[in-house]
Scaffold this active site. Structure first.
Site, PDB file in Angstrom:
ATOM      1  N   HIS A  57       0.819  -1.216   0.000  1.00  0.00           N
ATOM      2  CA  HIS A  57       0.000   0.000   0.000  1.00  0.00           C
ATOM      3  C   HIS A  57       0.852   1.266   0.000  1.00  0.00           C
ATOM      4  O   HIS A  57       0.361   2.354   0.295  1.00  0.00           O
ATOM      5  CB  HIS A  57      -0.905   0.028   1.230  1.00  0.00           C
ATOM      6  N   HIS A 220      -6.887  -4.431  -0.838  1.00  0.00           N
ATOM      7  CA  HIS A 220      -6.188  -5.707  -0.929  1.00  0.00           C
ATOM      8  C   HIS A 220      -6.623  -6.468  -2.182  1.00  0.00           C
ATOM      9  O   HIS A 220      -6.363  -7.668  -2.300  1.00  0.00           O
ATOM     10  CB  HIS A 220      -6.454  -6.569   0.308  1.00  0.00           C
TER      11      HIS A 220
END
Length: 332
Positions: A57, A220
């Site tokens: 991320h 995700h």
């Protein structure tokens, strides 16, 4: 076939952390054993801030370690929570005697391991408070037994305002309350044109037809509850903005922070076209974007997608947002 610029996939996270520290030697220091980053010059006599989660991320969370934001960021494997032991050691490293606020995205593994670490640090006389970030509007359901909304790009706002409050000398409870207030008022919507691909894998996490988008995708790579038809930039912006405006109930004269966020491979020209549409749409409604970020802040590997985060501003939150910050990914 998707190729990645890596060595051994098992070494990706430690090598990436090392590279980040080598690139910012005056700001960061690496604890290689437990895979967390700290400030090069640890802060003293302030509330500590620790955050973290799965890798993939970036620049969240490691890119936000520094003056005015995090004291420590702990990294798990790609899309996997750091262990409770990692979080425990990171929390200890963040403590300078006034307690530690843990900023946690609402994912089951993250919440569990940060909670375990917080309970253990209590045995070491380190007082902790958890701030849960749960801004993903796409997962807002009426199921009280479910995990609730996911935590996404509003994490950047929470880390920033909590960091500013801590630097100003606020107490543990005050910093946590500011973070909870920001998290409670921020909402995010995301969409993807293509999925991300795990490093070392050849295939993306899901496939879309040429005329489809994934509306409400997770960071995700989680599939969304719905798909929508592909549209131009203005139309895609509306798909994200309509539910946000309905949820937040913004009115003429309101001010907001807006984040137009790349989910990985969305490039600046695209993001700025979305930002343009967002400014025009809110401006026509009399809503002022008084503070904004446009760029990759909370990514999902190489996902080609975009998210929009909005948070209403008041005088306190504006002042905390504007306070000085110096980190690898955010500085003013």
């Amino acid at each position: 076939m998707r190729r990645s610029i890596i060595n051994d996939p098992d070494d990706l996270i430690p090598q990436a952390l090392e590279g980040l520290v080598l690139s910012h030697p005056t700001l960061l220091e690496l604890n290689a054993e437990h895979r967390f980053l700290t400030r090069k010059q640890p802060a003293r006599d302030k509330v500590g801030l620790v955050s973290g989660g799965g890798s993939g991320h970036e620049p969240l969370h490691a890119g936000f370690v520094g003056t005015g934001m995090l004291d420590v960021a702990v990294a798990g494997a790609v899309f996997a929570s750091p262990t409770a032991l990692q979080v425990l050691e990171a929390t200890k490293a963040a403590d300078s005697g006034r307690g530690v606020v843990q900023i946690v995205k609402n994912y089951t593994g993250d919440v569990l391991n940060f909670r375990i670490a917080g309970e253990i640090t209590g045995d070491d006389a380190i007082e902790t408070e958890m701030v849960l970030v749960d801004d993903d509007l796409a997962t807002d359901t009426e199921d009280d037994e479910g995990p609730g909304r996911r935590g996404t790009a509003a994490t950047v706002i929470v880390e920033k305002v909590c960091g500013a409050a801590a630097e100003a000398g606020a107490s543990l409870q005050e910093v946590a309350e500011i973070g909870r207030r920001a998290a409670a008022s921020a909402r995010t919507m995301s969409l993807a044109l293509t999925a991300g691909t795990h490093p070392g894998d050849g295939q993306p996490q899901f496939e879309l037809e040429a005329d489809e988008i994934e509306l409400g995708v997770g960071i995700h790579g989680e599939r969304a509850a719905q798909r929508a038809s592909f549209a131009d930039a203005d139309g895609l912006t509306d798909l994200l903005l309509d539910p946000l405006l309905e949820e937040l109930g913004l009115a003429r004269g309101d001010e907001v922070i807006a984040i137009v966020n790349s989910l990985g491979s969305t490039y600046p020209l695209e993001l700025n076209v979305v930002a343009r549409a967002l400014h025009h749409r809110l401006g026509d409604a009399g809503i002022e974007i008084s503070r904004s970020l446009v760029g990759p802040y909370v990514t999902s590997l190489d996902m080609h997608g975009v998210s929009i985060t909005l948070m209403p501003l008041d005088d306190q939150l504006r002042s905390l947002w504007d306070a000085p910050v110096r980190t690898p990914a955010l500085t003013w």
